[in-house]
Write a protein that holds these residues in place. Structure first.
Motif, short mmCIF file in Angstrom:
data_model
loop_
_atom_site.label_atom_id
_atom_site.label_comp_id
_atom_site.label_asym_id
_atom_site.label_seq_id
_atom_site.Cartn_x
_atom_site.Cartn_y
_atom_site.Cartn_z
N LEU A 21 0.81 -1.34 0.16
CA LEU A 21 0.24 -0.06 -0.20
C LEU A 21 0.58 1.06 0.12
CD1 LEU A 21 -2.76 1.55 0.22
CD2 LEU A 21 -3.00 0.82 2.84
N VAL A 22 0.82 2.66 -0.86
CA VAL A 22 1.92 3.16 -1.11
C VAL A 22 0.38 4.79 -0.42
CG1 VAL A 22 3.49 2.10 -2.45
CG2 VAL A 22 0.93 3.17 -3.67
N ASP A 23 -0.49 4.64 -0.01
CA ASP A 23 -0.87 5.65 0.40
C ASP A 23 -0.94 6.19 1.75
OD1 ASP A 23 -2.47 5.89 -2.29
OD2 ASP A 23 -4.37 4.44 -1.65
N ARG A 24 -0.68 7.52 2.12
CA ARG A 24 -0.63 7.49 3.52
C ARG A 24 -1.97 6.90 4.54
NH1 ARG A 24 3.73 10.02 6.91
NH2 ARG A 24 4.06 10.20 4.45
N LEU A 25 -3.39 7.34 4.07
CA LEU A 25 -4.34 7.13 4.97
C LEU A 25 -4.84 5.96 4.09
CD1 LEU A 25 -6.14 10.70 4.74
CD2 LEU A 25 -4.52 9.83 6.62
N PRO A 46 3.66 10.03 -0.49
CA PRO A 46 3.21 11.72 -0.16
C PRO A 46 2.82 11.94 1.29
CG PRO A 46 2.45 10.63 -1.98
CD PRO A 46 3.20 9.32 -0.81
N SER A 47 3.99 13.21 2.07
CA SER A 47 3.60 13.20 3.49
C SER A 47 1.96 13.71 3.56
CB SER A 47 4.71 14.19 4.24
OG SER A 47 4.35 15.14 2.68
N ARG A 51 0.68 16.16 0.49
CA ARG A 51 -0.36 14.96 0.00
C ARG A 51 -2.22 16.07 0.22
NH1 ARG A 51 -4.09 13.63 2.60
NH2 ARG A 51 -3.20 13.13 4.56
N LYS A 52 -2.53 16.68 1.49
CA LYS A 52 -2.72 18.13 1.20
C LYS A 52 -2.83 19.53 -0.20
CE LYS A 52 -3.64 17.13 6.39
NZ LYS A 52 -3.34 17.63 7.78
N GLU A 64 4.25 19.59 -10.64
CA GLU A 64 5.00 20.01 -9.09
C GLU A 64 4.91 18.82 -8.04
OE1 GLU A 64 5.65 23.92 -5.89
OE2 GLU A 64 4.86 23.78 -7.78
N PHE A 65 4.20 18.99 -8.32
CA PHE A 65 3.30 17.33 -7.14
C PHE A 65 4.63 15.88 -6.91
CE2 PHE A 65 2.25 12.88 -6.92
CZ PHE A 65 2.07 13.08 -4.74
#
Length: 111
Positions: A21-25, A46-47, A51-52, A64-65
């Motif tokens: 899993l490569v999602d923070r949440l 991604p931090s 992410r936000k 840029e992301f």
């Protein structure tokens, strides 16, 4: 290297190999026992800040992301090497809830 990307909402397959899993949440609507996730290395996702920031304007911030995410990944080189070594030995599949799959990690690992 044996690396694939897949949405977490897609059907689980034996061909996925090790599912990472490569999602923070944790993805909405997915029970942990049904996800069959083998590894969830949050330090390479991604931090929260990135992410936000990205989700405020997805359409215009993609380029840029990618740059900012690469910079974050550069801070986790030991984990990246570990995943590269894993991919040399067995199939791994990066799992994400995002509609636009995070191919940047695949590109980073394969370079």
């Amino acid at each position: 290297m044996k690396i694939a990307t897949k949405r977490i909402y897609d059907e689980v397959s034996e061909l996925d190999g090790k599912r990472i899993l490569v999602d923070r949440l944790w993805p909405r609507g997915i029970k942990k026992e049904n996800a069959k996730i083998d590894l969830w290395p949050k330090e390479i996702t991604p931090s929260n800040e990135l992410r936000k920031w990205y989700h405020e304007d997805i359409d215009s911030r993609w380029d840029e992301f990618q740059q900012r995410y690469r910079a974050e990944l550069n801070q986790q080189i030991d984990k990246i090497i570990e995943l590269r070594d894993m991919a040399k030995q067995e199939q791994i599949t990066f799992m994400t809830s995002a509609k636009m799959q995070i191919g940047i990690m695949w590109l980073y690992l394969s370079s």
